[in-house]
Scaffold this active site. Structure first.
Site, PDB file in Angstrom:
ATOM      1  N   ASP A 170       6.286   3.555   8.802  1.00 39.42           N
ATOM      2  CA  ASP A 170       7.261   4.602   8.544  1.00 39.42           C
ATOM      3  C   ASP A 170       7.202   4.922   7.038  1.00 39.42           C
ATOM      4  OD1 ASP A 170       9.236   6.487   8.804  1.00 39.42           O
ATOM      5  OD2 ASP A 170      10.600   5.209   9.944  1.00 39.42           O
TER       6      ASP A 170
HETATM    7  C1  BGC Z   1      11.687   8.492   9.727  1.00 37.84           C
HETATM    8  C2  BGC Z   1      10.660   8.683  10.800  1.00 37.84           C
HETATM    9  C3  BGC Z   1       9.848   9.918  10.531  1.00 37.84           C
HETATM   10  C4  BGC Z   1       9.237   9.825   9.148  1.00 37.84           C
HETATM   11  C5  BGC Z   1       8.346  10.991   8.791  1.00 37.84           C
HETATM   12  C6  BGC Z   1      11.110   8.618   8.339  1.00 37.84           C
HETATM   13  O1  BGC Z   1      12.109   8.667   7.381  1.00 37.84           O
HETATM   14  O2  BGC Z   1      12.293   7.230   9.892  1.00 37.84           O
HETATM   15  O3  BGC Z   1      11.281   8.740  12.049  1.00 37.84           O
HETATM   16  O4  BGC Z   1       8.875  10.090  11.523  1.00 37.84           O
HETATM   17  O5  BGC Z   1      10.274   9.753   8.211  1.00 37.84           O
HETATM   18  O6  BGC Z   1       9.051  12.138   8.602  1.00 37.84           O
END
Ligand code: BGC
Length: 772
Positions: free
Chosen positions: A295
């Site tokens: 993530d």
């Molecule tokens: C979130 C994810 C997301 C990623 C990319 C993160 O802050 O937890 O769910 O896919 O950002 O945008």
């Protein structure tokens, strides 16, 4: 359809191979559902494996370290593309996507295409109901259609990977991200997860209208302590496997080729540095051959914060001393791609030289990334069809809008309808009132992709268009759309200054639609709440409208279960609309005026009070179950009830149903056998409508305490007045077995209780015996 791969008997119990236990199987759901939910994971293709091997053999170490790098739209430069960076996310301009892809394909040494990704969570441009709403439909077609349209629109601009489905089971409505998932139940979550994967990928995600899915957040992200986003999680092996892993497994079996590891630590180990969950379970046990991306800065967040500068960069878990160690830990645990932070790319050579990462593991990570790129057809078709990508007719088509409208209406849950207040009469004068009435912005919900406020049909517009009489409007009060740190809850519906106008509008109308709830900013990432009631003075607005004596419905827009005891005390009718998406206002009108009879059911329990949280239907029993007439029982001293306000699986209709005649095809079944539970559903009312037949199991005596019941099948049916249908559920080891605390799937001999009905309090019951 369901294959039992490995079966072994351990200590008198049957242990079933991990690729099969907990599989999702359609329940007599008709051919289309069966096809859609049947496992579709393909084995490795020889030609792709050969191409991966050949390419890998030609790559330098630095080129490999570029492949494991995933950059954001704000980070990517021409130089990165030229150096052969692996992936880019959040870039949505098709010209820019094409620009970087052309550099990668023509100027990088090995011409490896970039994989572009985006958070298409419930739509790219055509915004569907939020996933928690879609789960309320108890209809996998809703999720499948959403994912299919979302993947097509994403792929049209060159995005071949979507960061969806989010499948985190959660018992905590304070947690803002409960809106992104399927609620509290692993079985419902598994069915919806598989449907989304199938919808987005089809059988072949190289097709120009398809995208590979990334199932997230691996794993246990849905239970942060206190409901505080990113917070830590501590849980038993059996809970991890029985509650939290099944939807991931279902998604993988349905073909999901990428997985995102989570921000949180589980049992002290961060999700993106967790060898046990990433490598042992996902890759080895489940045979997952795609890749895991971290993530956002989740790799960097595993390092300890440098002294005196806790805010510098991303840091915190304290399982790595510094960035390079964070990168090494993540890679060696099983993370294949580093999002935003660049430790592997920057320090990988040194880490290799020091023996802190292995060449074998780096090659494995690169191999996985290349495999997905080949499967996505990117080497053959790397570029964006600019004419199509820039043609407005490619997005939000009339057919897409119709699908979104159907999905939104099917996702709504009728919570209360005293005195048959609903449906309202479209020929009567309606006052539309409330902060969410003349509102397009909030209807899209958290993660609105490239959805635009202007696309959304407001409740006022929907009701006006759906009615043949005059429609009037009064806001009553407003909610704040500020984000922290500027957000002040005191700005939500702060005063009753607008109530007099609202009351006058109600008095002047025959009926009222009161649109209340949360803003879209109140749920989603980093949007936990310490209270889950209606923000501001909205309850007072309800009371003011109730005092007019006019028939009215409270239509709720929210991204989590709310505490609604006061609301149901003062409003005759309450409709849970969640955040219904781009066609929200039309769908509300369809339901409120009775064009569509609501048939959604709650995918999550609604507590009476916040203090009951976590409260969920599939809890384990206790030696002293709640009994409000007894002191020494598992209860609250200040609550004269043991129950949530609305249980899991609950939802009303404009007609009535009975669920009867539960029969089992046999009363004794071997551990390798199956039993068919049949139940009759009858529409006993006077209009056509939908009910959801639900079957729950309980294993009352087991080696570890089993939940008081567990959903193991459901089917949404449409019935004319007086019509009956029989729904059949095939139950086998994957339903009556469970994971123990050693991570083994066991099927123990003994009695299994079957409950059937149309919510989780179902009382109709039969038993069968599982024999040795
Ligand atoms: C979130 C994810 C997301 C990623 C990319 C993160 O802050 O937890 O769910 O896919 O950002 O945008």
């Amino acid at each position: 359809m369901r294959k039992v791969a490995k079966v072994a008997v351990v200590a008198g119990s049957l242990v079933v191979g991990c690729l099969t236990a907990g599989s999702v199987v359609a329940r007599d759901a008709g051919a289309s559902d069966e096809q859609a939910l049947a496992p579709t994971r393909h084995g490795p293709s020889r030609s792709i494996e050969q191409r991966v091997d050949r390419l890998l053999a030609r790559m330098t170490t630095q080129e490999k370290l570029q492949q494991v790098q995933l950059l954001s739209d704000g980070q990517i430069t021409d130089a990165d593309a030229k150096a052969g960076v692996g992936g880019v996310f959040s870039l949505t301009d098709p010209a820019k996507i094409d620009h970087y892809q052309r550099i990668a394909m023509t100027q990088s040494r090995l011409h490896i295409p970039i994989l572009f990704a985006y958070d298409t969570i419930h739509g790219y441009r055509t915004i569907f109901p939020v996933p928690l709403g879609a789960a309320s439909s108890f209809d996998p077609d809703v999720a499948r259609t959403d994912a299919q349209i979302g993947a097509r629109e994403s792929a049209t601009v060159g995005i071949k990977q979507i960061y969806s489905p989010m499948v985190d089971v959660s018992h905590d409505p304070r947690w803002g991200r409960i809106v992104e998932g399927n609620g509290e139940d692993p079985y419902l979550g598994s069915v919806m997860a598989a449907a989304r994967v199938k919808g987005a990928q089809g059988n072949d995600y190289s097709r120009p209208d398809r995208a590979v899915t990334s199932v997230k957040h691996f794993v246990g992200y849905g239970e942060p302590e206190g409901g505080r986003d990113y917070g830590t999680t501590d849980m038993s092996e059996q809970r991890l496997r029985n509650l939290y892993l099944p939807p991931f497994k279902a998604a993988i079996e349905a073909g999901a080729d990428t997985v995102m590891c989570s921000f949180n630590a589980i049992n002290g180990v961060p999700g993106c540095a967790n060898r046990y969950t990433e490598t042992e379970i996902l890759k080895k046990e489940w045979g997952f051959d795609g890749f895991i991306e971290s993530d956002y800065t989740a790799v960097a967040e595993t390092r300890v914060c440098p002294p005196k500068t806790p805010d510098e960069g991303s840091c915190g878990h304290g399982t790595a001393a510094d960035g390079p160690e964070a990168g090494a830990n993540a890679l060696m645990a099983g993370t294949d791609s580093e999002m935003v932070s660049t430790y592997l790319r920057d320090y990988g050579k040194q880490l290799l030289a020091d023996g802190r990462i292995s060449r074998k593991r780096l090659d494995d990570a690169v191999r996985r990334i290349l495999r997905v790129k080949f499967r996505a057809g990117l080497f053959e078709n790397p570029y964006v069809d600019q004419a199509k990508a820039t043609d407005p007719a490619s997005f939000l088509t009339p057919a897409d809008r119709r699908a979104a409208r159907t999905a939104a209406a099917r996702s709504m849950v009728l919570l209360q309808n005293k005195g048959r207040t609903l449906p309202l009469d479209p020929a009567k004068k309606t006052a539309v009132i409330g902060p969410l009435a003349d509102n397009q912005h909030d209807l899209l919900g958290a993660w609105w992709g490239r959805g635009e406020d202007a696309d959304a049909v407001s409740v006022l517009k929907g009701i006006t268009d759906g009615s043949s009489a005059t429609t009037t409007y009064a806001q009553g009060c407003a909610l704040s759309n500020e984000e922290p740190p500027d957000y002040d809850p005191a700005d939500d519906c702060p005063s009753d200054a607008g109530f007099a106008k609202a009351v006058a509008a109600a008095n002047d109308a025959d009926q009222v639609v009161l649109a209340l709830g949360e803003t879209r900013e109140m749920s989603g990432e980093a949007a936990s709440r310490s209270r889950i009631d209606l923000p501001g003075r909205q309850q007072e607005l309800i009371d003011a409208i109730a005092a007019t004596g006019k028939p009215f419905v409270v239509v709720l827009f929210n991204g989590r279960p709310l505490t609604l005891s006061e609301v149901v005390g003062s409003a005759p009718a309450v409709l849970e609309a969640w955040f219904p998406g781009v066609e929200g206002g039309n769908a509300v009108a369809d339901v409120v005026f009775g064009k569509v009879n609501p048939g959604g059911k709650l995918p999550v329990s609604f507590p009476q009070r916040l203090g009951q949280v976590p409260i969920y239907y599939n809890h384990e029993p206790t030696g002293r179950p709640c009994d409000v007439t007894q002191k020494y029982t598992s209860r609250y001293r200040d609550l004269r009830s043991c129950d949530p306000l609305f249980p899991f699986g609950f939802g009303l209709s404009y007609t009535s149903f009975t669920v009867s005649d539960l029969t089992l095809s046999k009363t004794t079944v071997s551990r390798r056998g199956s039993v068919v539970a049949s139940v009759k559903v009858t529409n006993t009312g006077s209009v056509a409508g939908d009910d959801v037949a639900q079957v729950y199991l309980r294993d009352p005596v087991a080696s570890i305490s089993q939940p008081v019941r567990r959903l193991r099948g459901f089917e949404r049916v449409t019935l004319r007045p007086g019509q009956s249908t029989t729904v059949r559920f095939t139950l086998d080891a994957s339903d009556f077995g469970f994971y123990d605390n050693r991570g083994r799937f066991v099927v123990e001999p003994g009695t299994i209780q079957v409950y059937a009905g149309d919510d989780s309090t179902a009382t109709l019951s039969r038993t069968f015996r599982v024999t040795r």
